[in-house]
Design a protein around this motif. Sequence first.
Motif, mmCIF file in Angstrom:
data_model
loop_
_atom_site.group_PDB
_atom_site.id
_atom_site.type_symbol
_atom_site.label_atom_id
_atom_site.label_comp_id
_atom_site.label_asym_id
_atom_site.label_seq_id
_atom_site.Cartn_x
_atom_site.Cartn_y
_atom_site.Cartn_z
ATOM 1 N N VAL A 95 0.836 -1.202 0.000
ATOM 2 C CA VAL A 95 0.000 0.000 0.000
ATOM 3 C C VAL A 95 0.872 1.254 0.000
ATOM 4 C CG1 VAL A 95 -1.631 1.355 1.375
ATOM 5 C CG2 VAL A 95 -1.989 -1.104 1.078
ATOM 6 N N ALA A 96 1.905 1.268 0.869
ATOM 7 C CA ALA A 96 2.788 2.440 0.947
ATOM 8 C C ALA A 96 3.551 2.631 -0.356
ATOM 9 C CB ALA A 96 3.754 2.275 2.118
ATOM 10 N N HIS A 97 3.987 1.548 -0.971
ATOM 11 C CA HIS A 97 4.727 1.630 -2.229
ATOM 12 C C HIS A 97 3.834 2.190 -3.337
ATOM 13 C CE1 HIS A 97 6.696 0.284 -5.934
ATOM 14 N NE2 HIS A 97 7.821 0.167 -5.246
ATOM 15 N N THR A 98 2.609 1.712 -3.417
ATOM 16 C CA THR A 98 1.676 2.178 -4.448
ATOM 17 C C THR A 98 1.374 3.668 -4.289
ATOM 18 O OG1 THR A 98 0.661 -0.019 -4.601
ATOM 19 C CG2 THR A 98 -0.601 1.840 -5.457
ATOM 20 N N GLU A 99 1.148 4.086 -3.045
ATOM 21 C CA GLU A 99 0.857 5.498 -2.801
ATOM 22 C C GLU A 99 2.067 6.376 -3.108
ATOM 23 O OE1 GLU A 99 -0.460 5.602 1.208
ATOM 24 O OE2 GLU A 99 -2.476 4.835 0.745
ATOM 25 N N ALA A 100 3.264 5.905 -2.710
ATOM 26 C CA ALA A 100 4.475 6.682 -2.976
ATOM 27 C C ALA A 100 4.730 6.793 -4.474
ATOM 28 C CB ALA A 100 5.671 6.045 -2.275
ATOM 29 N N ARG A 101 4.465 5.738 -5.204
ATOM 30 C CA ARG A 101 4.715 5.774 -6.647
ATOM 31 C C ARG A 101 3.784 6.769 -7.332
ATOM 32 N NH1 ARG A 101 3.848 3.569 -11.665
ATOM 33 N NH2 ARG A 101 5.733 2.922 -12.777
ATOM 34 N N LYS A 102 2.541 6.842 -6.875
ATOM 35 C CA LYS A 102 1.611 7.806 -7.460
ATOM 36 C C LYS A 102 2.105 9.237 -7.221
ATOM 37 C CE LYS A 102 -2.559 4.932 -7.059
ATOM 38 N NZ LYS A 102 -3.858 4.780 -6.356
ATOM 39 N N ARG A 103 2.591 9.501 -6.008
ATOM 40 C CA ARG A 103 3.074 10.850 -5.704
ATOM 41 C C ARG A 103 4.385 11.133 -6.435
ATOM 42 N NH1 ARG A 103 1.967 9.124 -0.422
ATOM 43 N NH2 ARG A 103 4.206 9.198 0.085
ATOM 44 N N TRP A 104 5.210 10.082 -6.609
ATOM 45 C CA TRP A 104 6.518 10.231 -7.263
ATOM 46 C C TRP A 104 6.393 10.656 -8.716
ATOM 47 C CZ3 TRP A 104 8.871 6.842 -11.003
ATOM 48 C CH2 TRP A 104 10.230 7.076 -11.228
ATOM 49 N N MET A 105 5.283 10.301 -9.370
ATOM 50 C CA MET A 105 5.073 10.703 -10.755
ATOM 51 C C MET A 105 5.026 12.215 -10.897
ATOM 52 S SD MET A 105 5.089 7.799 -12.271
ATOM 53 C CE MET A 105 4.530 8.205 -13.920
ATOM 54 N N LYS A 106 4.698 12.918 -9.790
ATOM 55 C CA LYS A 106 4.633 14.378 -9.815
ATOM 56 C C LYS A 106 5.753 15.027 -9.015
ATOM 57 C CE LYS A 106 -0.427 14.290 -10.214
ATOM 58 N NZ LYS A 106 -1.703 14.720 -9.593
ATOM 59 N N ASP A 107 6.261 14.309 -8.022
ATOM 60 C CA ASP A 107 7.282 14.869 -7.134
ATOM 61 C C ASP A 107 8.380 13.834 -6.908
ATOM 62 O OD1 ASP A 107 8.830 16.082 -5.238
ATOM 63 O OD2 ASP A 107 7.310 16.068 -3.651
ATOM 64 N N LYS A 108 9.560 14.039 -7.499
ATOM 65 C CA LYS A 108 10.637 13.056 -7.436
ATOM 66 C C LYS A 108 11.325 13.007 -6.075
ATOM 67 C CE LYS A 108 9.882 11.993 -11.672
ATOM 68 N NZ LYS A 108 9.087 10.777 -11.974
ATOM 69 N N LYS A 109 10.921 13.852 -5.134
ATOM 70 C CA LYS A 109 11.528 13.850 -3.804
ATOM 71 C C LYS A 109 10.764 12.971 -2.816
ATOM 72 C CE LYS A 109 13.535 18.465 -4.297
ATOM 73 N NZ LYS A 109 13.631 19.837 -3.725
ATOM 74 N N VAL A 110 9.781 12.260 -3.295
ATOM 75 C CA VAL A 110 8.973 11.395 -2.426
ATOM 76 C C VAL A 110 9.829 10.266 -1.864
ATOM 77 C CG1 VAL A 110 7.083 9.711 -2.431
ATOM 78 C CG2 VAL A 110 6.800 11.924 -3.558
ATOM 79 N N LEU A 111 9.627 9.950 -0.579
ATOM 80 C CA LEU A 111 10.309 8.820 0.045
ATOM 81 C C LEU A 111 9.472 7.552 -0.128
ATOM 82 C CD1 LEU A 111 11.653 10.329 3.396
ATOM 83 C CD2 LEU A 111 12.966 9.722 1.358
ATOM 84 N N PHE A 112 10.137 6.456 -0.479
ATOM 85 C CA PHE A 112 9.476 5.156 -0.646
ATOM 86 C C PHE A 112 9.676 4.313 0.615
ATOM 87 C CE2 PHE A 112 9.232 6.526 -4.914
ATOM 88 C CZ PHE A 112 8.312 5.721 -5.571
ATOM 89 N N PRO A 113 8.813 3.311 0.824
ATOM 90 C CA PRO A 113 8.963 2.466 2.013
ATOM 91 C C PRO A 113 10.238 1.634 1.974
ATOM 92 C CG PRO A 113 7.294 1.564 0.555
ATOM 93 C CD PRO A 113 7.645 2.923 0.016
ATOM 94 N N PHE A 114 10.764 1.323 3.137
ATOM 95 C CA PHE A 114 11.933 0.464 3.258
ATOM 96 C C PHE A 114 11.617 -0.897 2.636
ATOM 97 C CE2 PHE A 114 14.349 -2.697 5.846
ATOM 98 C CZ PHE A 114 15.614 -2.320 5.437
ATOM 99 N N GLY A 115 12.524 -1.384 1.783
ATOM 100 C CA GLY A 115 12.300 -2.640 1.067
ATOM 101 C C GLY A 115 12.013 -2.441 -0.403
ATOM 102 N N THR A 116 11.854 -1.172 -0.835
ATOM 103 C CA THR A 116 11.697 -0.888 -2.264
ATOM 104 C C THR A 116 12.967 -1.291 -3.007
ATOM 105 O OG1 THR A 116 10.174 0.947 -1.848
ATOM 106 C CG2 THR A 116 11.341 0.955 -3.958
ATOM 107 N N TYR A 117 12.819 -2.005 -4.101
ATOM 108 C CA TYR A 117 14.003 -2.476 -4.826
ATOM 109 C C TYR A 117 14.153 -1.811 -6.197
ATOM 110 C CZ TYR A 117 17.427 -5.392 -7.157
ATOM 111 O OH TYR A 117 18.532 -5.813 -7.850
#
Length: 307
Positions: A264-286
């Motif tokens: 869930v955290a990865h999906t939400e972060a990826r959506k925000r990352w499409m607009k803001d490249k400074k978004v932090l992703f959850p630990f374990g993102t590969y």
Amino acid sequence: MFPRRIVGGQVWFITRRCLERRYFLRPDPEVVRIFEYCIARAAERTGVRLHAWIQMSNHLHLLVEDVDARLPEFLQIAHWLIARAVNRYLGRRGHFFEAGAPDCIPIETFEDVVRVAAYIEANPVSARLVRKAVDWPGSTSARLEYGQEIEAVRPVTYFVDDDDEDGGSSMLPLRLCSLPFAEGLLPEQQRHKIRRAVRRREAQVAKEVREEGDSFLGVKGVLRMSPWAYPTTDDDKRRPVGRYSTCDPAVGERVWRRDFKFRVAHTEARKRWMKDKKVLFPFGTYWLRVFAGVDCYLPDPFEDRVA
């Protein structure tokens, strides 16, 4: 496909099946050499520790510890090399393994490590191919002690004239590492637990075979089978079912919740990352961390305490 949580120190039960369940990995000597060299090379390059393995005729099983969070790299190297080399040996082209990602089940407790390792080593017995796990002609950890190494010799097929730029080593150590979560048990004590479980499975299958008036195929029968053949019965019923393989339902529930939170955290972060490249992703993102350079949260020291 859901993102997979990749963290250092995670133990994984890996299964990969050949295309259409065909016997492309039939264990004649050259295919055994290919299999052992490829997994040894992948382990050497990524630091992954091997705790159990089996090369069946139409699938493989591995029990590994991903020390440095490089599991996808390990799988890519091992499976790509196996596919290329065995295809060359068989004189075929095209897909070697079935489509999609391999099955990777996280293992969290010592009891589950023992159960999965025994399942892997007893696999040819459960399939009624040989009476004893050590009789299997394919590559198997059943014949080794923990800490023991065998020399994986670079096969003639594929690697000599078509290897990558560094050529690879002519010989690599293939090491059976002692079990994780062992809590002070000596390697010989760990091995005794696995072999006792394997012997129980051998006795159980032998009893079933006698009662049904059936028989084991035997080594000669295995090697007579065509690589292009496939089983006519459903053998999937003999493999563990479910995303999490655990003796304790409570552990499975906690692992499921942990991985669900990550997805869930990865999906939400990826959506925000499409607009803001400074978004932090959850630990374990590969993938996005390695190939897109995203930043991740530091791990919560309590989050990973599943058991």
